[in-house]
Every structure is written in C-alpha cells, then in structure tokens.
Design an enzyme around this catalytic site. Structure first.
Site, mmCIF file in Angstrom:
data_model
loop_
_atom_site.group_PDB
_atom_site.id
_atom_site.type_symbol
_atom_site.label_atom_id
_atom_site.label_comp_id
_atom_site.label_asym_id
_atom_site.label_seq_id
_atom_site.Cartn_x
_atom_site.Cartn_y
_atom_site.Cartn_z
ATOM 1 N N ARG A 129 39.089 43.050 42.621
ATOM 2 C CA ARG A 129 40.292 42.947 41.787
ATOM 3 C C ARG A 129 40.078 43.432 40.367
ATOM 4 O O ARG A 129 40.831 44.278 39.864
ATOM 5 C CB ARG A 129 40.765 41.486 41.741
ATOM 6 C CG ARG A 129 41.260 41.001 43.061
ATOM 7 C CD ARG A 129 41.068 39.484 43.178
ATOM 8 N NE ARG A 129 41.155 39.117 44.565
ATOM 9 C CZ ARG A 129 40.151 39.281 45.440
ATOM 10 N NH1 ARG A 129 38.993 39.765 45.060
ATOM 11 N NH2 ARG A 129 40.326 38.952 46.692
ATOM 12 N N THR A 130 39.061 42.887 39.700
ATOM 13 C CA THR A 130 38.881 43.173 38.270
ATOM 14 C C THR A 130 38.584 44.652 38.056
ATOM 15 O O THR A 130 39.195 45.305 37.202
ATOM 16 C CB THR A 130 37.741 42.292 37.712
ATOM 17 O OG1 THR A 130 37.965 40.954 38.136
ATOM 18 C CG2 THR A 130 37.669 42.364 36.208
ATOM 19 N N ARG B 70 30.901 43.714 33.804
ATOM 20 C CA ARG B 70 30.635 42.491 34.572
ATOM 21 C C ARG B 70 29.135 42.424 34.852
ATOM 22 O O ARG B 70 28.536 43.424 35.257
ATOM 23 C CB ARG B 70 31.410 42.472 35.891
ATOM 24 C CG ARG B 70 30.968 41.304 36.782
ATOM 25 C CD ARG B 70 31.817 41.124 37.998
ATOM 26 N NE ARG B 70 33.137 40.608 37.654
ATOM 27 C CZ ARG B 70 34.016 40.211 38.573
ATOM 28 N NH1 ARG B 70 33.706 40.262 39.863
ATOM 29 N NH2 ARG B 70 35.192 39.769 38.211
ATOM 30 N N HIS C 40 35.607 34.664 31.853
ATOM 31 C CA HIS C 40 36.326 35.744 32.553
ATOM 32 C C HIS C 40 37.733 35.780 31.931
ATOM 33 O O HIS C 40 38.717 35.425 32.559
ATOM 34 C CB HIS C 40 36.378 35.428 34.046
ATOM 35 C CG HIS C 40 36.804 36.563 34.927
ATOM 36 N ND1 HIS C 40 37.284 37.755 34.457
ATOM 37 C CD2 HIS C 40 36.826 36.680 36.294
ATOM 38 C CE1 HIS C 40 37.581 38.556 35.474
ATOM 39 N NE2 HIS C 40 37.302 37.923 36.593
ATOM 40 N N LYS D 126 15.164 53.331 37.185
ATOM 41 C CA LYS D 126 13.890 53.854 36.665
ATOM 42 C C LYS D 126 13.467 53.027 35.456
ATOM 43 O O LYS D 126 12.815 53.525 34.545
ATOM 44 C CB LYS D 126 14.072 55.333 36.292
ATOM 45 C CG LYS D 126 14.353 56.211 37.496
ATOM 46 C CD LYS D 126 14.497 57.676 37.127
ATOM 47 C CE LYS D 126 15.928 58.039 36.833
ATOM 48 N NZ LYS D 126 16.128 59.451 36.522
HETATM 49 N N1 CP Z 1 39.108 37.285 40.505
HETATM 50 C C1 CP Z 1 38.113 38.205 40.467
HETATM 51 O O1 CP Z 1 37.401 38.334 39.474
HETATM 52 O O2 CP Z 1 38.020 38.955 41.599
HETATM 53 P P1 CP Z 1 36.956 40.119 41.842
HETATM 54 O O3 CP Z 1 35.593 39.464 41.917
HETATM 55 O O4 CP Z 1 37.373 40.762 43.141
HETATM 56 O O5 CP Z 1 37.032 41.041 40.666
#
Ligand code: CP
Length: 311
Positions: A61-62, A111, A139, A89
């Site tokens: 999603r993100t 992320r 998040h 590396k």
């Molecule tokens: N809600 C969320 O962060 O989903 P993903 O891990 O699919 O990005």
C-alpha cells in the site's frame, strides 16, 4: 522580486505537523481525491521534482500509493531496490542516500525496520524525507490517511470514541494514530492481550482495556491491527486460536458499537485472526476506502511539503 526556495520540511512523526497543518492536508486531500476521479488523473504540481522510493521492508500500500501520488503530481519517480543495490557491496546508508541525492533527488520516501532511520537519513541529505514506516516507531502517512477516512465520514474528531484492537506493541500505525487523533480531540481506547500492550502506554492520553467488548461498546470507529508475527521474537501469544477467541473483531462484538461505526484496518489483514473475514467485507468496513484515500492524502502531503515556492 526574489523567489526563495521553499524551506525543506520532513515528515518523520506526526509531531512534524501542527493541528492546523493536519486539517489543511486533509482538506486539500478532498481536491486531490476529486482529481483521482477524473479521466486524466494528473496535475503538474510537482513537475521537475524527483521522488525516490527507498523501501528496505516489504510494502504494497504505502509504496505503490506514494508512487501513484508522485506520478499523479507529475514528479519523476525512482524505485530504489535495496536487494540489487550497492548496499549488497557493504555501501553504508549514508553513502547510499548521498549518492541518490547527487543525482538530484528532491524527496526520499523511506521505510526501514530500524526505528529512527528516517530521522537519521534526514540528517544526511538536503532533500525532504517522508517516513513510510520505521520499525515499530512511526507511520505518519498511514495515520493521515486513517484520519482522512474518519474526517470524510464523520466530519471531525472531537468526542469520537476510537477503539484500536490488536498488536499494539509492534504497531507504528497505532503510535502515529494516537498522536494525531488525540491532538484533534478523539478519545482513543487501546485493547489487546497484555503481552501485546506496551507498558506505560496510558501516558499517551489513551485508555487501555483487556476486554474487547468494553473497548468496542459505543465506539464510532473500530480499528483492527495486524498481529505482526515477523516482529515477535518470543511467544507472546499462546495460540492464534486463543487470540481470535478473546480479541477478534467479529459480528457479535461489532454490534456493540454505534450503528454507524466505521471498521478500519491499515492492512495487510490476517483474515480470520484480528477480524472475522465476513466482517472485514461487511457494510461497516472502510478498509478499501482507506487504501483509495491513501493516494489522495499522499498527493496532498507531497504538495504541501515540496510543491511550489515561497516568495
Ligand atoms: N498499511 C501499510 O503500511 O501497508 P503496506 O505494508 O502494504 O505498505
């Protein structure tokens, strides 16, 4: 008249936004949602900017919604693949992001499993860093899209009871939602097994119960959280079956909430564990709408943080 470059702003936690800014981003997201309903779903707001997606952890999603958001704003988008990069590396994170910036990247959406990694990268580079999830810490864009979904359906936050049920301990989503929702006047109730509730969480202006019926009763919003098996090092649950027996959001339990309750989940769902499968697909569920709203909210955020120039 001199035109100065806009000061760089990051989004690492919800603390990086004032309450007024949160509302402004949610209001602007309404216009971007309208753009997404058009045949040509594109505006030139970020033309000339380059957005790098730097995902060291799995995401559907993100990552994809940030990619779509940036493309719909006419930015150039680069997908960095950690597994085929020079990280293999032994290149450091610092040299990696500085190398990308040397190729004129303006925005880093990141992320990483390490809490604080987005904050660290923000120290290394001049561009904007948007945190797409750092360990169990934060998040913020998930919180913004959750808040947008509530704002659109309920018109505000003051006095709403929001029950959040599941693996609170490992959830970065819950931390960001607590920050945003309580600052804007919602009452947040957390519920889960004691092994999945961090100690001292009550200090964050929330209440805690181990009784799922009590959490759901009269709730305006019920949000399930995924049991994060990948982050659990010790046996924190006897069995999944017992978790479901005591904490699953099922039809009977959801009937204790307000009749117009919104059932939410940030995804991905363990179907039949934190939410009964047919309840996840019921009329109360706004889980797919959360995903749809994620693109509009991330467009709004990108526009707010990096679009345009200050005079
Ligand atoms: N809600 C969320 O962060 O989903 P993903 O891990 O699919 O990005």
């Amino acid at each position: 008249m001199t035109v100065k470059a806009k000061a760089v702003r990051h989004l690492i936690t919800m603390d990086d936004l004032t309450n007024d800014e949160i509302i402004m981003i949610l209001e602007e997201a309404k216009s971007f949602k309208e753009v997404l309903g058009r045949d040509i779903k594109k505006v030139p707001a970020l033309r000339g900017k380059t957005v790098v997606l730097l995902f060291f952890e799995a995401s559907t999603r993100t990552k994809i919604s940030f990619e779509l958001a940036a493309k719909r704003l006419s930015a150039d988008v680069v997908n960095f693949s950690a597994s085929t990069s020079s990280l293999k590396k032994s290149e450091s994170l610092k040299d990696t992001v500085r190398t990308l910036e040397a190729m004129a990247a303006d925005v880093f959406v990141m992320r990483h499993s390490y809490p604080g990694s987005a904050q660290l990268v923000a120290k290394y580079i001049k561009g904007a860093v948007l945190n797409g999830g750092d360990g169990a810490h934060s998040h913020p864009t998930q919180a913004l899209l959750d808040m947008y979904t509530i704002y659109e359906k309920k018109g505000g936050f003051k006095g709403l009871k929001v029950a959040i049920i599941g693996d609170i301990k490992h959830s970065r989503v819950v931390r960001s939602n607590i920050e945003g929702l309580t600052r804007l006047g919602a009452e947040v109730v957390l519920c889960g097994p004691s092994t999945l509730l961090p100690r001292y969480i009550e200090k964050f202006n929330v209440s805690v119960t181990y009784n799922v019926e009590e959490a759901i009763t009269d709730a305006d919003v019920v949000m399930g959280l995924r049991i994060q098996f990948e982050r659990q090092k010790q046996g924190l649950l006897p069995t999944i079956l017992e978790y479901a027996q005591f904490f699953q959001i099922n039809r009977e339990r959801l009937s204790l909430a307000k009749p117009d309750v919104l059932l939410m989940h940030p995804g991905p769902i363990n179907r039949g564990v934190e939410i009964e499968s047919e309840v996840a697909d019921s009329v109360y569920s706004v889980i797919d709408e959360q995903v749809t709203n994620g693109v509009a909210v991330r467009m709004s955020l990108l526009y707010f943080l990096v679009g345009g120039k200050d005079e």
